[in-house]
Enzyme design. Structure first.
Site, PDB file in Angstrom:
ATOM      1  N   HIS A 199      -4.867 -30.865  33.888  1.00 24.51           N
ATOM      2  CA  HIS A 199      -4.495 -29.931  32.820  1.00 24.51           C
ATOM      3  C   HIS A 199      -4.871 -30.526  31.453  1.00 24.51           C
ATOM      4  CE1 HIS A 199      -2.252 -27.066  35.247  1.00 24.51           C
ATOM      5  NE2 HIS A 199      -1.486 -28.025  35.751  1.00 24.51           N
TER       6      HIS A 199
ATOM      7  N   HIS B 294      -2.660 -34.513  38.834  1.00 21.09           N
ATOM      8  CA  HIS B 294      -2.566 -33.061  38.620  1.00 21.09           C
ATOM      9  C   HIS B 294      -2.374 -32.745  37.132  1.00 21.09           C
ATOM     10  CE1 HIS B 294      -1.363 -28.899  39.818  1.00 21.09           C
ATOM     11  NE2 HIS B 294      -0.684 -28.992  38.677  1.00 21.09           N
ATOM     12  N   GLU B 295      -1.448 -33.443  36.499  1.00 14.36           N
ATOM     13  CA  GLU B 295      -1.166 -33.193  35.081  1.00 14.36           C
ATOM     14  C   GLU B 295      -2.330 -33.633  34.201  1.00 14.36           C
ATOM     15  OE1 GLU B 295       1.228 -31.240  34.419  1.00 14.36           O
ATOM     16  OE2 GLU B 295       2.031 -31.393  36.442  1.00 14.36           O
TER      17      GLU B 295
END
Length: 157
Positions: free
Chosen positions: A71, A67-68
């Protein structure tokens, strides 16, 4: 697992899932409370909540890292890196990254009892319930312009 192990895991996941290198720092941050991880826009570092790894295991940690990294890679490419952006959602689906973290088993409930302050008008008896304190020297009753006095504090569950 320590920060060095986490750094190598993030680099490995970045190369395998995104086919791009991770060239910044990844570390655990013990101050994170309500989130599994965060991507720092200014430094491009990734911080991970270690409690998620300790309590939910490696699978949850890998999901948070993916998820990170979504980003991270989108931000560096100048594409939409925020949760609401279509680029972000498409990349999350492609790499099978979770949108949200699982809930920690030992996370305290946020249902705090709320306090309510009760004020009464001296003249007409009108009651007012407020969440914040009222300056009784400055404010008066809206019904008769009488003086307000603090009556009691209630706690609601």
């Amino acid at each position: 697992m320590n920060d060095k192990d986490l750094q190598s895991l993030v680099e490995k996941i970045s190369f395998e899932s995104f086919e791009k290198p991770f060239r910044h720092k990844a570390c655990f941050n013990a101050r994170l409370r309500s989130t599994g991880g965060r991507y720092m826009l200014s430094s491009h570092h990734i911080e991970i909540n270690k409690k998620y790894y300790e309590q939910l295991g490696l699978e949850e940690l890998i999901g948070i890292i993916k998820h990170e990294l979504c980003h991270y890679h989108l931000h560096l490419e100048g594409k939409g890196y925020e949760h609401r952006d279509q680029d972000f959602r498409m990349l999350m689906n492609k790499v099978e990254a979770p949108r949200f973290c699982s809930v920690l088993p030992d996370r305290p409930k946020t249902n705090k009892s709320k306090k309510v302050l009760v004020y009464v008008c001296k003249e007409c008896g009108q009651t007012y319930q407020r969440k914040r304190m009222v300056d009784t020297k400055k404010y008066v009753c809206g019904k008769c312009k009488g003086k307000l006095v603090f009556n009691k504090e209630l706690t609601l569950d």
